[in-house]
Design a protein around this motif. Structure first.
Motif, mmCIF file in Angstrom:
data_model
loop_
_atom_site.group_PDB
_atom_site.id
_atom_site.type_symbol
_atom_site.label_atom_id
_atom_site.label_comp_id
_atom_site.label_asym_id
_atom_site.label_seq_id
_atom_site.Cartn_x
_atom_site.Cartn_y
_atom_site.Cartn_z
ATOM 1 N N ARG A 160 57.619 2.592 26.216
ATOM 2 C CA ARG A 160 57.718 3.277 25.162
ATOM 3 C C ARG A 160 57.638 3.408 24.524
ATOM 4 O O ARG A 160 58.692 2.964 23.581
ATOM 5 C CB ARG A 160 58.238 5.344 25.936
ATOM 6 N N LEU A 161 56.692 3.346 22.882
ATOM 7 C CA LEU A 161 57.158 3.078 21.647
ATOM 8 C C LEU A 161 57.502 4.569 20.794
ATOM 9 O O LEU A 161 56.731 5.876 21.157
ATOM 10 C CB LEU A 161 56.188 2.350 21.191
ATOM 11 N N PRO A 162 58.589 4.923 20.194
ATOM 12 C CA PRO A 162 59.545 5.806 20.127
ATOM 13 C C PRO A 162 58.374 6.377 18.382
ATOM 14 O O PRO A 162 59.347 6.930 17.715
ATOM 15 C CB PRO A 162 60.635 6.216 19.574
ATOM 16 N N LEU A 163 56.715 6.361 18.387
ATOM 17 C CA LEU A 163 56.388 6.778 17.134
ATOM 18 C C LEU A 163 55.155 7.248 17.682
ATOM 19 O O LEU A 163 54.949 7.133 18.754
ATOM 20 C CB LEU A 163 56.631 5.368 16.276
ATOM 21 N N ASP A 164 54.026 8.443 16.444
ATOM 22 C CA ASP A 164 52.939 8.065 16.869
ATOM 23 C C ASP A 164 52.424 8.945 15.000
ATOM 24 O O ASP A 164 53.500 8.553 14.424
ATOM 25 C CB ASP A 164 52.936 9.642 17.962
ATOM 26 N N ALA A 165 51.476 9.608 15.905
ATOM 27 C CA ALA A 165 50.378 9.826 13.971
ATOM 28 C C ALA A 165 51.441 10.188 13.567
ATOM 29 O O ALA A 165 51.560 10.596 11.966
ATOM 30 C CB ALA A 165 49.076 10.524 14.566
ATOM 31 N N CYS A 166 51.834 11.066 13.989
ATOM 32 C CA CYS A 166 53.041 12.243 12.825
ATOM 33 C C CYS A 166 54.228 11.831 11.411
ATOM 34 O O CYS A 166 54.382 11.406 10.885
ATOM 35 C CB CYS A 166 53.411 13.076 13.411
ATOM 36 N N ASN A 167 54.078 10.073 12.274
ATOM 37 C CA ASN A 167 54.984 9.312 11.463
ATOM 38 C C ASN A 167 54.715 8.203 11.254
ATOM 39 O O ASN A 167 55.263 8.377 9.530
ATOM 40 C CB ASN A 167 55.931 8.317 11.860
ATOM 41 N N PHE A 168 53.519 8.608 10.608
ATOM 42 C CA PHE A 168 52.469 7.749 9.114
ATOM 43 C C PHE A 168 51.757 8.818 8.356
ATOM 44 O O PHE A 168 50.837 8.376 8.437
ATOM 45 C CB PHE A 168 51.684 6.963 10.260
ATOM 46 N N THR A 169 52.622 9.229 7.691
ATOM 47 C CA THR A 169 52.297 10.243 6.659
ATOM 48 C C THR A 169 52.209 9.473 5.348
ATOM 49 O O THR A 169 53.482 8.304 4.791
ATOM 50 C CB THR A 169 53.555 11.465 6.438
#
Length: 386
Positions: free
Chosen positions: A83-92
């Motif tokens: 699991r990579l603990p990032l998703d779209a919401c982290n890329f503001t």
């Protein structure tokens, strides 16, 4: 959507990430599609972006890793998975954290007119706030799909106007938008509304890792929301002035009042939380984490080419050939897979550096695959060939 994070570089693999919607609606259901995706593994590490939390998740070895936050995935059979603990919401995008002006609106909410966004709770909480004598200026930006199906809402505009008087509606604005659903504004325009508002209100009862809440924290705005909305935050930040928790409309109204009355003069304490949602910081963290996972799971070496953070807040969650409007890329997955295999490393690296790599691929590789001369012209137009 299938998002090109890294292009391959000789023996070093690239990285492509599909969405759960593409998995369920195309890869699982289209004859031969799974084999085409599997064939990419010779040249790419393959990820899966979870557009919604899944507490009955079943690991599929077709996907090398899943992108999801802590607690968003529970494997039904207890299997281990990467699991990579990032998703779209982290890329503001950086426009959200640009300097703020004087706030015109006190309370902002941005939500599509769909059932899981807590719109009835939003309206009731604002009504309670107004009944208590706190008549703040409120803006609700609401992209509207072709059909609205929200329990408790008969007709969004009619219900809103019945709930608030004409005089109150001079301060409570429901801005319904019927074009370019679900993303009618570009990032800079939407960021203007954030930077012109004091606090963000997100009453969704069961939505984790919300992009709209992430934008607020990136903009240095307190958020009034539910525990599910708070899941995006590290534990140390799940408190005022960053977060005001509430689960009922009455409690939300009180939390809104508390958030509006608190002073936010000390801006330094926001730096760490804003960094949690910085696209450039997240891209660097993602590259580091991919290398760690590749070593731990023997995927092979991953390309050292940097990850292009532009638009990843949207690109990671949209879809190839399905969905609607700006949430869709008009290139079927079968054609995408072909393009990812046929184009050489240098071409794919140049594509990955464009503002929208997936739509660049769509332009280069149309449904019928343009003939070589036309494709060469397109590559030159995009600056991929001299």
């Amino acid at each position: 959507m299938a998002c090109l994070l890294k292009a391959p570089d000789g023996p070093a693999k690239g990285c492509i990430v599909f969405t759960t919607a593409e998995r369920d609606s195309v890869i699982k259901t289209t004859t031969g599609m799974r084999d085409q995706v599997a064939f990419l593994k010779k040249r790419y590490v393959i990820g899966l972006h979870h557009n919604w939390h899944d507490h009955q998740f079943r690991y599929d070895p077709l996907f090398d890793f899943s992108m999801a936050g802590d607690g968003d995935l529970i494997e039904a059979d207890g299997k281990d998975f990467a699991r990579l603990p990032l998703d779209a919401c982290n890329f503001t995008p950086p426009c959200y954290s640009a300097p703020r002006g004087n706030a015109f609106w006190d309370i902002l909410y941005v939500a599509r007119a769909v059932d899981f966004k807590g719109i009835p709770e939003f309206l009731r909480a604002i009504r309670i706030l107004y009944d208590g004598g706190s008549q703040r200026r409120v803006l609700f930006i609401c992209p509207v799909p072709e059909k609205i199906d929200i329990p408790g809402i008969r007709d969004l505009r009619a219900d809103f106007e019945a709930m608030f008087t004409h005089e109150e509606r001079q301060r409570v604005t429901l801005l319904t938008i019927e074009w370019d659903y679900p993303f009618p504004f570009d990032a800079e325009t939407l960021a203007f509304f954030y930077r012109s508002s004091r606090i963000f209100f997100h009453p969704a009862p069961d939505e984790r890792r919300c992009r709209t809440a992430a934008y607020a924290w990136a903009a240095g705005m307190p958020v009034v929301g539910t525990p599910s909305v708070a899941s995006i935050l590290p534990d140390a930040f799940r408190r005022p002035p960053f977060l005001f928790l509430a689960e009922t409309p009455a409690a939300m109204a009180q939390a809104l009042k508390s958030a509006l009355e608190m002073s936010y003069a000390d801006k330094d304490r926001w730096a760490d939380i804003q960094a949690q949602f910085s696209a450039s910081s997240a891209a660097q963290s993602m590259a580091t984490e991919l290398d760690r996972l590749a070593n731990a799971h023997s995927w092979g070496t991953i390309s050292a080419q940097p990850i292009n953070p532009t638009g990843l807040d949207i690109r990671l969650g949209r879809h190839h050939g399905i969905s609607t409007g700006p949430n869709k890329v008009e290139l079927p997955l079968a054609q995408l897979c072909k393009a990812l295999l046929v184009m050489n490393d240098a071409q794919l690296q140049a594509v990955s550096r464009t503002a929208d790599p997936e739509n660049a691929l769509r332009e280069i590789w149309s449904y019928q695959s343009p003939p070589p001369v036309r494709r060469k012209n397109l590559l030159q137009k995009l600056g991929i060939l001299s």
